[in-house]
Design a protein around this motif. Structure first.
Motif, short mmCIF file in Angstrom:
data_model
loop_
_atom_site.label_atom_id
_atom_site.label_comp_id
_atom_site.label_asym_id
_atom_site.label_seq_id
_atom_site.Cartn_x
_atom_site.Cartn_y
_atom_site.Cartn_z
N LYS A 273 40.06 46.17 47.89
CA LYS A 273 39.10 45.34 47.16
C LYS A 273 39.25 43.86 47.51
CE LYS A 273 40.45 47.08 43.17
NZ LYS A 273 41.23 48.23 43.65
N THR A 274 40.49 43.47 47.88
CA THR A 274 40.74 42.04 48.10
C THR A 274 39.85 41.48 49.21
OG1 THR A 274 43.02 42.64 47.61
CG2 THR A 274 42.62 40.37 48.27
N HIS B 256 47.33 37.36 45.89
CA HIS B 256 46.00 37.02 46.40
C HIS B 256 46.05 35.72 47.18
CE1 HIS B 256 43.91 40.30 44.71
NE2 HIS B 256 43.98 39.92 43.45
N ASP C 101 39.74 39.89 39.00
CA ASP C 101 40.40 41.08 39.51
C ASP C 101 40.99 41.87 38.35
OD1 ASP C 101 41.32 42.92 41.29
OD2 ASP C 101 43.10 41.78 41.87
N GLU C 102 40.98 43.19 38.49
CA GLU C 102 41.56 44.09 37.48
C GLU C 102 40.97 43.79 36.12
OE1 GLU C 102 43.13 46.28 38.79
OE2 GLU C 102 44.05 45.45 40.58
MG MG Z 1 44.02 44.58 44.20
#
Ligand code: MG
Ligand code: ADP
Length: 690
Positions: A300-301, A331, A395-396
């Protein structure tokens, strides 16, 4: 009050409802007679027929009739009055811990009694504690109830009987007062009045089992409307956000191409598809609202990076928020490695960035020289001000509630403009759940892993074979691999959990003296914790003993073994997240679920699922079945997803139709849409305000 409709009549107008009761009702969210009609039974009990004593089953509620054969005060652990009641099929005990001498005198041997209560297994066999009793006169039989008895959710100071009484009163008002039918003719399935009368007072011929499962057509009719209300509320939220403008982000400078050329791998088909969807959204002049779901390790990054690059190419700023310091740091490392060579500047804000470094970061964010800003929720703080924020990436996101999502959106508000919003989650969400919990978002799924990964091989081992597991850890580490040893939550206390991790680390130190062992848990200072994880990442430690802090996102491809102690304490989704920390490299990876001595049957079933599949979506479906929506979505959203009658597992099949109906209503009957939301969700800002 004749001409009023029921949603306008206050409960205080009802007979027997005074200020005090009205106040108590308001605690249940009940203000009007309509609210009372939509205060729905939790379950039903059958007092319409008499059961045979000989057929009584433990943990069921029954009406029984019989003759008293004996009645004595007995002295067990607590003094009680024990009365034996017999019919021509058997005999049962009635037990009273509190009793008056009048009761004792009335329960005479030979008299006839009708009792109602729950059957339990007690010291004298089957017993009913504190039954409701009526004396019978064989010459004048007492009539039985004509209707099934509804059991309501209630609050202190309102008995079931009281609640039933006032709801029956409202039912009788329905003859002269209107209950507004909010579903347009096209969607209407049956008359609401008939349905509500049935649900509050089902006739004794109704199928009680079907009712108690919530599967009766009348209940399904209401579940439909309730799910529709939730859906509408989220769609309205979406409409409100998208009524604002957002800067269209056009790809200039071939940045995207240059980034992809420099990347050491090729995007998977799924990554390409999803980033194309995002790319198109960002061209629009209204805000993107997109959720990307991708199993752990699906990549996903890089998809987030592509979105950020598009934003930078258009001369604007992007922000990426992660739920923890460790993840944010990770990240930052990826983004700097990928983007610094392209001349893109990365800003950095977390709680740990202090003093001069902070001032400098804040300055760079404000003057726009930090083009992509990465951080934790510290990004929300008022002192952080962007020059031109056009995209926020979370994220998440299941770790953040809807409210936090909305707060970050506020950050970039600029006149009538708000930033595009991309949220990413590694918790696969079953389709039905996504359709209801995230109806305000467009969903993309990265349903493919990067090539060359081998699935994690999972085994389930009893703690009595611990030594074998320790040997395995040693073997893996001496072969140049790394391993995690995860200690799980103990009765919701992160202090105890931290202590367990410390004790385990000490134990493993003794047993594996030649290994370098790190320890990470939630009670450490953030700096200490991230330092430990960084050492593990750098290969300086071989074994990382940790609590569930390693659950999300930590990426160490060389780690090929994970031991999870007491996995039965965790939900499947969480176990899957944890397990996703291994299997990130080319080596075959293993996960050992080391269970304790008191594993239940259901617990064993659940661990078996982990052994059988690596598919996060399958696991999430199972979790939804076994533990409900709260588990799958994370606790934050459980409250937001509390339904009165609907049940996503049971009623999920209604959702496709609900989605279409919601769109139709919003489009053609917006006032009805508003009234349906009010009817089911009240005026509260359950999904946050826009
Ligand atoms: Mg991730
Ligand atoms: P997640 O979806 O769990 O956030 P990441 O974005 O952290 O996954 O990616 C996991 C690992 O896979 C990273 O090391 C990343 O560089 C790598 N990766 C991502 N996409 C690909 C790809 N298409 N081919 C090979 N490796 C990839």
């Amino acid at each position: 009050m004749t001409s009023q409709s029921l949603n306008q009549i206050s409960v205080i107008k009802l007979n027997g409802v005074g200020a005090q009761l009205a106040l108590r009702l308001s605690k249940l969210g009940i203000e009007t007679t309509q609210d009372l009609l939509f205060h729905l039974p939790l379950r039903y009990i059958d007092r319409t027929r008499v059961s045979a004593i000989g057929g009584a089953q433990p943990n069921t509620e029954v009406v029984i009739e019989g003759t008293i054969r004996g009645c004595d005060v007995v002295f067990g652990r607590r003094r009680s009055l024990l009365c034996r009641l017999q019919d021509n099929t058997g005999i049962i005990s009635l037990r009273f811990f509190h009793f008056s001498s009048a009761l004792r005198n009335n329960l005479k041997v030979g008299s006839h009694l009708r009792c109602y209560g729950e059957v339990k297994i007690g010291s004298s066999g089957l017993e009913v504690y504190h039954p409701e009793c009526q004396f019978l006169d064989p010459a004048h039989p007492l009539p039985l109830q004509q209707y099934l008895t509804a059991v309501y959710p209630t609050t202190e100071g309102i008995s079931q009987q009281r609640m039933r009484g006032i709801i029956l009163q409202v039912l009788s008002l329905m003859n002269e007062h209107q209950l507004i039918e909010l579903l347009p003719e096209k969607l209407k399935k049956s008359s609401l009045t008939t349905v509500l009368k049935f649900i509050h007072q089902p006739p004794n011929t109704a199928a009680i089992e079907q009712l108690n499962k919530g599967e009766h057509p009348s209940q399904q009719r209401l579940a439909f409307e309730e799910l529709l209300a939730h859906n509408l509320s989220l769609l309205k939220l979406r409409q409100a956000v998208q009524s604002h403008k957002a800067p269209p982000l056009c790809n200039k400078d071939h940045l995207r191409g240059r980034f992809l050329d420099a990347l050491p791998f090729e995007l998977t088909g799924a990554q390409k598809r999803v980033s194309f969807e995002i790319q198109k959204d960002l061209y629009n002049s209204y805000p993107m609202l997109r959720l990307v779901q991708g199993d752990v390790g699906s990549g996903k990054t890089v998809v987030a990076a592509l979105a950020a690059i598009q934003c930078v190419a258009a001369g604007k700023q992007a922000a990426l928020m992660a739920p923890t310091e460790i993840l944010a740091e990770q990240h930052r490392q990826s983004f700097e490695a990928w983007l610094n060579p392209l001349g893109i500047q990365i800003g950095w804000i977390t709680g740990k960035v202090k003093g001069q470094a902070r001032t400098q970061q804040l300055g760079a964010i404000k003057d726009g020289s930090a083009q992509i800003v990465i951080g934790t929720h510290a990004l929300f703080q008022e002192e952080v001000s962007f020059r031109d924020l056009a995209l926020t990436i979370i994220d998440e996101q299941h770790r953040f509630g809807v409210h936090q999502r909305l707060a970050l959106k506020e950050k970039g508000r600029n006149d009538d403009q708000i930033p595009h919003q991309l949220t990413m989650t590694a918790t696969p969400i079953p389709r039905t759940l996504a359709m209801s919990a995230y109806a305000d978002l467009d969903c993309s799924v990265i349903d493919q892993s990067p090539p060359g990964r081998s699935p994690v091989n999972t085994v389930v081992i009893a703690d009595c074979n611990r030594q074998k597991v320790i040997d395995r850890v040693q073997k893996a580490c001496t072969n140049g691999r790394q391993a995690y040893w995860v200690c799980t939550l103990i009765e919701e206390s992160d202090l105890l959990e931290a202590q367990a991790a410390e004790a385990t680390a000490a134990e493993l130190h003794l047993l594996l003296p030649q290994l370098k062992i790190g320890l990470a848990h939630g009670k450490q200072k953030t700096g200490e914790k991230s330092a430990t994880i960084a050492q593990f990442k750098a290969g300086k430690t071989q074994l990382l003993v940790a609590t569930t802090v390693v659950e999300v996102g930590v990426d160490v491809p060389n780690a090929s073994l994970m031991v999870i102690e007491n996995p039965e304490r965790l939900g499947l989704a969480q176990l899957h997240q944890l397990r996703g920390r291994v299997g990130r490299g080319k080596e075959e990876s293993h996960c050992v679920l080391l269970y304790g001595p008191s594993l239940s049957q259901q617990g064993a079933e659940r661990l078996k699922i982990m052994r059988q599949t690596n598919d996060g979506f399958k696991i999430a479906e199972m979790d939804l079945k076994l533990r409900g929506a709260g588990e799958v979505l994370g606790t934050r959203q459980t409250g937001e997803m509390a339904f009165r009658i609907a049940d996503l597992q049971r009623d999920g099949h209604l959702l496709p139709e609900i989605k279409l109906s919601a769109e139709l209503l919003l489009d053609q009957h917006p006032l009805n849409a508003q009234a349906i939301i009010r009817r089911w969700l009240g005026d509260g800002e359950r999904y946050g305000q826009v």
